[in-house]
Write a protein that holds these residues in place. Structure first.
Motif, PDB file in Angstrom:
ATOM      1  N   HIS A 233      71.900 -24.986 -44.905  1.00 23.97           N
ATOM      2  CA  HIS A 233      70.473 -24.680 -44.852  1.00 23.97           C
ATOM      3  C   HIS A 233      70.176 -23.199 -45.047  1.00 23.97           C
ATOM      4  CE1 HIS A 233      69.303 -28.689 -44.023  1.00 23.97           C
ATOM      5  NE2 HIS A 233      69.762 -28.736 -42.789  1.00 23.97           N
ATOM      6  N   LEU A 234      71.218 -22.387 -45.242  1.00 22.43           N
ATOM      7  CA  LEU A 234      70.993 -20.961 -45.504  1.00 22.43           C
ATOM      8  C   LEU A 234      70.674 -20.782 -46.987  1.00 22.43           C
ATOM      9  CD1 LEU A 234      73.706 -19.201 -43.334  1.00 22.43           C
ATOM     10  CD2 LEU A 234      71.221 -19.043 -43.084  1.00 22.43           C
ATOM     11  N   SER A 235      69.521 -21.243 -47.372  1.00 21.89           N
ATOM     12  CA  SER A 235      69.084 -21.252 -48.766  1.00 21.89           C
ATOM     13  C   SER A 235      68.125 -20.105 -49.030  1.00 21.89           C
ATOM     14  CB  SER A 235      68.403 -22.585 -49.083  1.00 21.89           C
ATOM     15  OG  SER A 235      67.618 -22.493 -50.252  1.00 21.89           O
ATOM     16  N   LEU A 236      68.351 -19.386 -50.135  1.00 21.26           N
ATOM     17  CA  LEU A 236      67.464 -18.290 -50.506  1.00 21.26           C
ATOM     18  C   LEU A 236      66.041 -18.785 -50.713  1.00 21.26           C
ATOM     19  CD1 LEU A 236      66.926 -15.374 -51.402  1.00 21.26           C
ATOM     20  CD2 LEU A 236      67.645 -16.053 -53.704  1.00 21.26           C
ATOM     21  N   TRP A 237      65.890 -19.939 -51.353  1.00 21.83           N
ATOM     22  CA  TRP A 237      64.551 -20.440 -51.658  1.00 21.83           C
ATOM     23  C   TRP A 237      63.827 -20.888 -50.394  1.00 21.83           C
ATOM     24  CZ3 TRP A 237      62.916 -18.746 -55.953  1.00 21.83           C
ATOM     25  CH2 TRP A 237      63.796 -18.561 -57.025  1.00 21.83           C
ATOM     26  N   LYS A 238      64.557 -21.464 -49.450  1.00 24.87           N
ATOM     27  CA  LYS A 238      63.919 -21.859 -48.196  1.00 24.87           C
ATOM     28  C   LYS A 238      63.511 -20.640 -47.379  1.00 24.87           C
ATOM     29  CE  LYS A 238      66.325 -26.294 -47.634  1.00 24.87           C
ATOM     30  NZ  LYS A 238      67.322 -27.047 -46.825  1.00 24.87           N
ATOM     31  N   ARG A 239      64.290 -19.583 -47.482  1.00 21.58           N
ATOM     32  CA  ARG A 239      64.022 -18.392 -46.676  1.00 21.58           C
ATOM     33  C   ARG A 239      62.952 -17.498 -47.286  1.00 21.58           C
ATOM     34  NH1 ARG A 239      69.751 -15.949 -44.584  1.00 21.58           N
ATOM     35  NH2 ARG A 239      68.360 -14.855 -43.161  1.00 21.58           N
ATOM     36  N   LEU A 240      62.695 -17.674 -48.592  1.00 24.85           N
ATOM     37  CA  LEU A 240      61.811 -16.751 -49.295  1.00 24.85           C
ATOM     38  C   LEU A 240      60.427 -16.632 -48.664  1.00 24.85           C
ATOM     39  CD1 LEU A 240      61.444 -14.821 -51.633  1.00 24.85           C
ATOM     40  CD2 LEU A 240      60.821 -16.766 -53.090  1.00 24.85           C
ATOM     41  N   PRO A 241      59.732 -17.750 -48.331  1.00 28.39           N
ATOM     42  CA  PRO A 241      58.393 -17.595 -47.717  1.00 28.39           C
ATOM     43  C   PRO A 241      58.427 -16.801 -46.413  1.00 28.39           C
ATOM     44  CG  PRO A 241      58.757 -19.858 -48.422  1.00 28.39           C
ATOM     45  CD  PRO A 241      60.079 -19.153 -48.513  1.00 28.39           C
ATOM     46  N   TYR A 242      59.483 -16.972 -45.634  1.00 27.56           N
ATOM     47  CA  TYR A 242      59.600 -16.249 -44.367  1.00 27.56           C
ATOM     48  C   TYR A 242      59.922 -14.776 -44.621  1.00 27.56           C
ATOM     49  CZ  TYR A 242      59.736 -21.000 -42.619  1.00 27.56           C
ATOM     50  OH  TYR A 242      59.433 -22.306 -42.358  1.00 27.56           O
ATOM     51  N   ALA A 243      60.721 -14.509 -45.661  1.00 30.47           N
ATOM     52  CA  ALA A 243      61.018 -13.124 -46.027  1.00 30.47           C
ATOM     53  C   ALA A 243      59.753 -12.402 -46.477  1.00 30.47           C
ATOM     54  CB  ALA A 243      62.072 -13.087 -47.129  1.00 30.47           C
ATOM     55  N   LEU A 244      58.872 -13.109 -47.186  1.00 30.39           N
ATOM     56  CA  LEU A 244      57.622 -12.498 -47.625  1.00 30.39           C
ATOM     57  C   LEU A 244      56.737 -12.147 -46.444  1.00 30.39           C
ATOM     58  CD1 LEU A 244      56.845 -14.710 -50.755  1.00 30.39           C
ATOM     59  CD2 LEU A 244      57.681 -12.349 -50.720  1.00 30.39           C
ATOM     60  N   GLN A 245      56.742 -13.015 -45.414  1.00 25.46           N
ATOM     61  CA  GLN A 245      56.001 -12.691 -44.195  1.00 25.46           C
ATOM     62  C   GLN A 245      56.566 -11.429 -43.551  1.00 25.46           C
ATOM     63  OE1 GLN A 245      55.511 -15.998 -41.453  1.00 25.46           O
ATOM     64  NE2 GLN A 245      55.671 -17.432 -43.158  1.00 25.46           N
ATOM     65  N   GLY A 246      57.907 -11.333 -43.542  1.00 28.43           N
ATOM     66  CA  GLY A 246      58.547 -10.139 -43.004  1.00 28.43           C
ATOM     67  C   GLY A 246      58.170  -8.902 -43.795  1.00 28.43           C
ATOM     68  N   GLY A 247      58.009  -9.081 -45.126  1.00 28.74           N
ATOM     69  CA  GLY A 247      57.594  -7.963 -45.966  1.00 28.74           C
ATOM     70  C   GLY A 247      56.224  -7.444 -45.581  1.00 28.74           C
ATOM     71  N   ARG A 248      55.317  -8.337 -45.230  1.00 26.28           N
ATOM     72  CA  ARG A 248      53.986  -7.911 -44.789  1.00 26.28           C
ATOM     73  C   ARG A 248      54.057  -7.126 -43.487  1.00 26.28           C
ATOM     74  NH1 ARG A 248      52.519 -12.941 -47.149  1.00 26.28           N
ATOM     75  NH2 ARG A 248      52.728 -14.098 -45.196  1.00 26.28           N
ATOM     76  N   ALA A 249      55.058  -7.436 -42.672  1.00 29.90           N
ATOM     77  CA  ALA A 249      55.215  -6.704 -41.410  1.00 29.90           C
ATOM     78  C   ALA A 249      55.558  -5.235 -41.648  1.00 29.90           C
ATOM     79  CB  ALA A 249      56.301  -7.357 -40.555  1.00 29.90           C
ATOM     80  N   LEU A 250      56.110  -4.934 -42.811  1.00 27.99           N
ATOM     81  CA  LEU A 250      56.501  -3.561 -43.109  1.00 27.99           C
ATOM     82  C   LEU A 250      55.305  -2.650 -43.370  1.00 27.99           C
ATOM     83  CD1 LEU A 250      59.545  -4.133 -45.493  1.00 27.99           C
ATOM     84  CD2 LEU A 250      59.518  -3.947 -43.010  1.00 27.99           C
ATOM     85  N   LYS A 251      54.117  -3.231 -43.527  1.00 23.89           N
ATOM     86  CA  LYS A 251      52.937  -2.431 -43.808  1.00 23.89           C
ATOM     87  C   LYS A 251      52.594  -1.488 -42.661  1.00 23.89           C
ATOM     88  CE  LYS A 251      50.842  -5.635 -47.096  1.00 23.89           C
ATOM     89  NZ  LYS A 251      49.672  -6.491 -47.428  1.00 23.89           N
ATOM     90  N   GLU A 252      53.158  -1.761 -41.479  1.00 25.42           N
ATOM     91  CA  GLU A 252      52.926  -0.856 -40.347  1.00 25.42           C
ATOM     92  C   GLU A 252      53.649   0.478 -40.547  1.00 25.42           C
ATOM     93  OE1 GLU A 252      53.594  -2.467 -36.539  1.00 25.42           O
ATOM     94  OE2 GLU A 252      52.484  -4.321 -36.907  1.00 25.42           O
ATOM     95  N   LEU A 253      54.640   0.489 -41.432  1.00 26.62           N
ATOM     96  CA  LEU A 253      55.397   1.712 -41.690  1.00 26.62           C
ATOM     97  C   LEU A 253      54.725   2.529 -42.784  1.00 26.62           C
ATOM     98  CD1 LEU A 253      59.039   0.272 -41.761  1.00 26.62           C
ATOM     99  CD2 LEU A 253      57.840   1.277 -39.817  1.00 26.62           C
ATOM    100  N   SER A 254      54.955   3.826 -42.743  1.00 22.60           N
ATOM    101  CA  SER A 254      54.470   4.680 -43.821  1.00 22.60           C
ATOM    102  C   SER A 254      55.298   4.424 -45.087  1.00 22.60           C
ATOM    103  CB  SER A 254      54.590   6.150 -43.412  1.00 22.60           C
ATOM    104  OG  SER A 254      55.962   6.513 -43.286  1.00 22.60           O
ATOM    105  N   LYS A 255      54.788   4.873 -46.214  1.00 17.20           N
ATOM    106  CA  LYS A 255      55.516   4.672 -47.473  1.00 17.20           C
ATOM    107  C   LYS A 255      56.898   5.331 -47.439  1.00 17.20           C
ATOM    108  CE  LYS A 255      55.042   5.032 -52.485  1.00 17.20           C
ATOM    109  NZ  LYS A 255      54.136   5.448 -53.606  1.00 17.20           N
ATOM    110  N   PRO A 256      57.029   6.571 -46.953  1.00 15.87           N
ATOM    111  CA  PRO A 256      58.378   7.155 -46.853  1.00 15.87           C
ATOM    112  C   PRO A 256      59.297   6.358 -45.926  1.00 15.87           C
ATOM    113  CG  PRO A 256      56.718   8.863 -46.691  1.00 15.87           C
ATOM    114  CD  PRO A 256      55.983   7.556 -46.607  1.00 15.87           C
ATOM    115  N   GLU A 257      58.741   5.822 -44.832  1.00 10.98           N
ATOM    116  CA  GLU A 257      59.561   5.032 -43.911  1.00 10.98           C
ATOM    117  C   GLU A 257      60.014   3.723 -44.560  1.00 10.98           C
ATOM    118  OE1 GLU A 257      58.075   6.365 -39.459  1.00 10.98           O
ATOM    119  OE2 GLU A 257      56.876   4.896 -40.579  1.00 10.98           O
ATOM    120  N   ARG A 258      59.146   3.114 -45.369  1.00  8.88           N
ATOM    121  CA  ARG A 258      59.546   1.904 -46.080  1.00  8.88           C
ATOM    122  C   ARG A 258      60.666   2.221 -47.064  1.00  8.88           C
ATOM    123  NH1 ARG A 258      53.893   0.965 -46.237  1.00  8.88           N
ATOM    124  NH2 ARG A 258      53.785   1.427 -48.479  1.00  8.88           N
TER     125      ARG A 258
END
Length: 218
Positions: A77-102
């Motif tokens: 079940h460690l599938s890249l395609w299954k994990r992708l939607p959750y990874a995208l949610q994690g990507g949105r969490a990075l918006k709390e960081l500044s651009k240099p921090e990202r």
């Protein structure tokens, strides 16, 4: 031991970060990032990951007071395609960081991707159960909670898989897991020597593979 409720995932993520923030992986990932923002971002990322494991694997806790938590999933079940939607949610969490921090986070994460890149277990076990995370609250350690939860987990996994695998970047964890029947199979180090990963396996049947003796570098 019981399965977590979906509503508990943010709380479990905060609990995991409380136990793990000072460990090697998160220190590498957030090196150079403001600590307060790093902790919050780490909680958000872990909460997204827990959503994936909640759906396709196991998010387990010990009691209602969250004395310990464990996360695992069958390797298939460690599938890249299954994990992708959750990874995208994690990507949105990075918006709390500044651009240099990202930018720092992206650069720091290359080392982590390098050390986690191998399907090393395929030579020892087909379709194992991957033991992804395990934490015991600092104030409850030494009270037998780890043993109780791990033994329950072993019984749970034995019903569906013949072996469990785990990876740790903390050398002091190796004898602890050996105490619970895991064997150190391989040790990998990143090319720059920043991180060392200890790769361990526990047979839940009667067969024991032999570990590789020499240290390898990815």
């Amino acid at each position: 031991m019981r399965r977590a409720f979906e509503s508990e995932l943010p709380r479990i993520a905060a609990f995991m970060i409380e136990q793990f923030f000072e460990k090697e992986e998160l220190q590498q990932m957030f090196r150079g990032v403001d600590e307060e923002r790093a902790r919050k971002t780490a909680e958000n990322i872990v909460a997204c990951e827990l959503g994936y494991f909640f759906r396709y694997g196991d998010v387990l806790v010990n009691g209602s007071d969250l004395a310990s938590a464990a996360v695992g999933i069958p390797q298939r079940h460690l599938s890249l395609w299954k994990r992708l939607p959750y990874a995208l949610q994690g990507g949105r969490a990075l918006k709390e960081l500044s651009k240099p921090e990202r930018g720092l986070l992206k650069a720091n994460s290359r080392v982590i991707q390098e050390v986690h890149s191998g399907n090393w277990f395929r030579k020892y076990c087909k379709d194992p159960y991957c033991f992804m995370q395990f934490a015991v609250g600092k104030e409850t350690r030494g009270k037998g909670i780890a043993r109780e939860m791990l033994e329950s987990l072993f019984l749970h996994v034995r019903k569906q898989r013949g072996c469990m695998v785990l990876e740790t970047l903390t050398a002091s964890n190796v004898p602890i897991y050996e105490h619970f029947g895991f064997r150190l199979m391989e040790t990998y180090q990143t090319q720059g020597g920043e991180l060392t990963e200890y790769r361990m396996l526990k047979r839940l049947d009667c067969t024991e593979p032999a570990p590789q003796d020499r240290k390898r570098t990815l």
